[in-house]
Design a protein around this motif. Structure first.
Motif, PDB file in Angstrom:
ATOM      1  N   ASP A 123      22.030  57.583  32.095  1.00  0.00           N
ATOM      2  CA  ASP A 123      22.572  58.429  31.034  1.00  0.00           C
ATOM      3  C   ASP A 123      22.535  57.586  29.769  1.00  0.00           C
ATOM      4  OD1 ASP A 123      23.803  60.354  29.499  1.00  0.00           O
ATOM      5  OD2 ASP A 123      25.818  59.975  30.284  1.00  0.00           O
ATOM      6  N   PHE A 124      21.333  57.444  29.210  1.00  0.00           N
ATOM      7  CA  PHE A 124      21.127  56.504  28.119  1.00  0.00           C
ATOM      8  C   PHE A 124      20.024  57.000  27.202  1.00  0.00           C
ATOM      9  CE2 PHE A 124      19.217  52.436  26.572  1.00  0.00           C
ATOM     10  CZ  PHE A 124      20.316  51.986  25.853  1.00  0.00           C
ATOM     11  N   GLU A 125      20.290  57.020  25.914  1.00  0.00           N
ATOM     12  CA  GLU A 125      19.304  57.385  24.895  1.00  0.00           C
ATOM     13  C   GLU A 125      18.553  58.677  25.223  1.00  0.00           C
ATOM     14  OE1 GLU A 125      16.887  53.947  24.046  1.00  0.00           O
ATOM     15  OE2 GLU A 125      18.515  52.997  22.929  1.00  0.00           O
ATOM     16  N   ALA A 126      19.325  59.732  25.495  1.00  0.00           N
ATOM     17  CA  ALA A 126      18.785  61.068  25.785  1.00  0.00           C
ATOM     18  C   ALA A 126      17.863  61.084  26.999  1.00  0.00           C
ATOM     19  CB  ALA A 126      18.101  61.660  24.568  1.00  0.00           C
ATOM     20  N   THR A 127      18.153  60.215  27.943  1.00  0.00           N
ATOM     21  CA  THR A 127      17.448  60.214  29.225  1.00  0.00           C
ATOM     22  C   THR A 127      18.496  60.287  30.324  1.00  0.00           C
ATOM     23  OG1 THR A 127      15.648  58.893  28.327  1.00  0.00           O
ATOM     24  CG2 THR A 127      15.853  58.955  30.721  1.00  0.00           C
ATOM     25  N   LEU A 128      18.356  61.281  31.188  1.00  0.00           N
ATOM     26  CA  LEU A 128      19.288  61.493  32.285  1.00  0.00           C
ATOM     27  C   LEU A 128      18.525  61.354  33.589  1.00  0.00           C
ATOM     28  CD1 LEU A 128      22.194  62.356  33.052  1.00  0.00           C
ATOM     29  CD2 LEU A 128      21.392  64.725  32.955  1.00  0.00           C
ATOM     30  N   GLY A 129      18.990  60.476  34.464  1.00  0.00           N
ATOM     31  CA  GLY A 129      18.326  60.241  35.740  1.00  0.00           C
ATOM     32  C   GLY A 129      19.197  60.668  36.903  1.00  0.00           C
ATOM     33  N   ILE A 130      18.586  61.363  37.851  1.00  0.00           N
ATOM     34  CA  ILE A 130      19.269  61.834  39.052  1.00  0.00           C
ATOM     35  C   ILE A 130      18.427  61.415  40.250  1.00  0.00           C
ATOM     36  CG2 ILE A 130      20.094  63.876  40.316  1.00  0.00           C
ATOM     37  CD1 ILE A 130      21.495  63.632  37.649  1.00  0.00           C
ATOM     38  N   ALA A 131      19.089  60.849  41.269  1.00  0.00           N
ATOM     39  CA  ALA A 131      18.405  60.496  42.516  1.00  0.00           C
ATOM     40  C   ALA A 131      18.930  61.416  43.616  1.00  0.00           C
ATOM     41  CB  ALA A 131      18.669  59.042  42.874  1.00  0.00           C
ATOM     42  N   VAL A 132      18.022  62.025  44.353  1.00  0.00           N
ATOM     43  CA  VAL A 132      18.384  62.902  45.465  1.00  0.00           C
ATOM     44  C   VAL A 132      17.841  62.260  46.734  1.00  0.00           C
ATOM     45  CG1 VAL A 132      18.172  65.210  46.441  1.00  0.00           C
ATOM     46  CG2 VAL A 132      18.289  64.923  43.953  1.00  0.00           C
ATOM     47  N   GLY A 133      18.749  61.815  47.603  1.00  0.00           N
ATOM     48  CA  GLY A 133      18.343  61.163  48.847  1.00  0.00           C
ATOM     49  C   GLY A 133      18.165  62.177  49.961  1.00  0.00           C
ATOM     50  N   TYR A 134      17.103  61.993  50.742  1.00  0.00           N
ATOM     51  CA  TYR A 134      16.868  62.886  51.872  1.00  0.00           C
ATOM     52  C   TYR A 134      16.375  62.084  53.062  1.00  0.00           C
ATOM     53  CZ  TYR A 134      12.108  62.926  49.915  1.00  0.00           C
ATOM     54  OH  TYR A 134      10.890  62.573  49.404  1.00  0.00           O
ATOM     55  N   GLY A 135      16.407  62.700  54.248  1.00  0.00           N
ATOM     56  CA  GLY A 135      16.145  61.964  55.472  1.00  0.00           C
ATOM     57  C   GLY A 135      14.729  62.018  55.993  1.00  0.00           C
ATOM     58  N   ASN A 136      14.011  63.079  55.771  1.00  0.00           N
ATOM     59  CA  ASN A 136      12.698  63.244  56.376  1.00  0.00           C
ATOM     60  C   ASN A 136      11.598  62.990  55.342  1.00  0.00           C
ATOM     61  OD1 ASN A 136      10.359  64.102  57.642  1.00  0.00           O
ATOM     62  ND2 ASN A 136      11.401  65.732  58.745  1.00  0.00           N
ATOM     63  N   PRO A 137      10.800  61.929  55.536  1.00  0.00           N
ATOM     64  CA  PRO A 137       9.737  61.619  54.569  1.00  0.00           C
ATOM     65  C   PRO A 137       8.669  62.701  54.443  1.00  0.00           C
ATOM     66  CG  PRO A 137      10.026  59.821  56.130  1.00  0.00           C
ATOM     67  CD  PRO A 137      10.885  60.944  56.591  1.00  0.00           C
ATOM     68  N   SER A 138       8.588  63.608  55.405  1.00  0.00           N
ATOM     69  CA  SER A 138       7.571  64.662  55.313  1.00  0.00           C
ATOM     70  C   SER A 138       8.135  65.927  54.668  1.00  0.00           C
ATOM     71  CB  SER A 138       7.005  64.976  56.702  1.00  0.00           C
ATOM     72  OG  SER A 138       8.034  65.457  57.549  1.00  0.00           O
ATOM     73  N   SER A 139       9.302  65.823  54.040  1.00  0.00           N
ATOM     74  CA  SER A 139       9.899  66.970  53.353  1.00  0.00           C
ATOM     75  C   SER A 139       9.066  67.358  52.135  1.00  0.00           C
ATOM     76  CB  SER A 139      11.316  66.631  52.889  1.00  0.00           C
ATOM     77  OG  SER A 139      12.176  66.442  53.983  1.00  0.00           O
ATOM     78  N   TRP A 140       9.152  68.619  51.751  1.00  0.00           N
ATOM     79  CA  TRP A 140       8.541  69.080  50.506  1.00  0.00           C
ATOM     80  C   TRP A 140       9.641  69.206  49.458  1.00  0.00           C
ATOM     81  CZ3 TRP A 140      10.761  73.472  48.713  1.00  0.00           C
ATOM     82  CH2 TRP A 140      11.340  74.344  49.636  1.00  0.00           C
ATOM     83  N   HIS A 141       9.224  69.241  48.201  1.00  0.00           N
ATOM     84  CA  HIS A 141      10.202  69.446  47.126  1.00  0.00           C
ATOM     85  C   HIS A 141       9.566  70.276  46.014  1.00  0.00           C
ATOM     86  CE1 HIS A 141       8.006  65.900  45.597  1.00  0.00           C
ATOM     87  NE2 HIS A 141       8.225  66.456  44.415  1.00  0.00           N
ATOM     88  N   ARG A 142      10.425  70.916  45.249  1.00  0.00           N
ATOM     89  CA  ARG A 142      10.002  71.587  44.023  1.00  0.00           C
ATOM     90  C   ARG A 142      11.142  71.428  43.021  1.00  0.00           C
ATOM     91  NH1 ARG A 142      10.002  77.182  47.105  1.00  0.00           N
ATOM     92  NH2 ARG A 142      12.238  77.414  47.341  1.00  0.00           N
ATOM     93  N   VAL A 143      10.769  71.230  41.774  1.00  0.00           N
ATOM     94  CA  VAL A 143      11.729  71.035  40.687  1.00  0.00           C
ATOM     95  C   VAL A 143      11.301  71.943  39.542  1.00  0.00           C
ATOM     96  CG1 VAL A 143      12.784  69.378  39.108  1.00  0.00           C
ATOM     97  CG2 VAL A 143      12.113  68.642  41.405  1.00  0.00           C
ATOM     98  N   PHE A 144      12.246  72.752  39.047  1.00  0.00           N
ATOM     99  CA  PHE A 144      11.911  73.692  37.986  1.00  0.00           C
ATOM    100  C   PHE A 144      13.158  74.021  37.174  1.00  0.00           C
ATOM    101  CE2 PHE A 144      12.845  75.886  41.902  1.00  0.00           C
ATOM    102  CZ  PHE A 144      13.666  76.948  41.554  1.00  0.00           C
ATOM    103  N   THR A 145      12.952  74.610  36.007  1.00  0.00           N
ATOM    104  CA  THR A 145      14.071  75.001  35.156  1.00  0.00           C
ATOM    105  C   THR A 145      14.224  76.516  35.162  1.00  0.00           C
ATOM    106  OG1 THR A 145      12.652  75.045  33.199  1.00  0.00           O
ATOM    107  CG2 THR A 145      13.871  72.992  33.631  1.00  0.00           C
ATOM    108  N   LEU A 146      15.455  76.939  34.927  1.00  0.00           N
ATOM    109  CA  LEU A 146      15.773  78.354  34.777  1.00  0.00           C
ATOM    110  C   LEU A 146      16.689  78.503  33.565  1.00  0.00           C
ATOM    111  CD1 LEU A 146      16.538  79.275  38.508  1.00  0.00           C
ATOM    112  CD2 LEU A 146      14.532  79.957  37.187  1.00  0.00           C
TER     113      LEU A 146
END
Length: 158
Positions: A123-146
């Motif tokens: 949370d520094f200089e208009a940069t926000l970082g979030i880490a999402v931990g998960y268990g299965n390395p073969s998981s899929w992900h999608r990230v989008f805005t609404l």
């Protein structure tokens, strides 16, 4: 004399023409982190006052705090992979430095099947970082805005 007055007026108008007008809040801010389990995937929602200029996503095995560089251990058990999400042009505090997100900055998510934990990493200089931990390395992900309301959505599933 009239030329002097005209020159002064032109100079004053030029200054006011090029001075940007500050908005009440120039950077979109985080107000809440919500989670939910859906059929086949887990969802993390970041509630924002506006949308970030961009977001970047990468799968990593570890994350660090953007200010100190110190490693951040994401809370939760069985974390084997981390989805690092960086919002460019967003913050968890207002322009005066007051926090806009007052929830936990590192927490386990026992009610979710695929997501094990979430941590704020920047949370520094208009940069926000979030880490999402998960268990299965073969998981899929999608990230989008609404919009209506503004939010960034992170889905992780098998």
């Amino acid at each position: 004399m009239n030329r002097r007055i005209a020159a002064v007026l032109v100079a004053v108008l030029a200054v006011f023409t090029f001075v940007p007008i500050a908005s009440a809040q120039s950077t979109p801010t985080l107000s809440n982190i919500r989670t939910g389990q859906h059929a086949g995937f887990s969802r993390v929602v970041l509630d924002l006052s506006g949308l970030p200029a961009e977001h970047r996503v990468s799968e990593v095995t570890g994350v660090s705090n953007c200010g100190s560089g110190n490693p951040v251990t994401v809370a939760g058990s069985g974390i084997r992979e981390i989805l690092s999400v960086t919002l460019i042009g967003a913050a968890a505090h207002d322009d005066a430095g007051n926090p806009t997100y007052t929830g936990s900055r590192n927490f386990a998510t026992p009610g979710l099947t695929h997501v094990r934990g979430i941590a704020l990493t920047c949370d520094f200089e208009a940069t926000l970082g979030i880490a999402v931990g998960y268990g299965n390395p073969s998981s899929w992900h999608r990230v989008f805005t609404l919009t209506s309301p503004n939010r960034l959505v992170i889905d992780i599933g098998l």
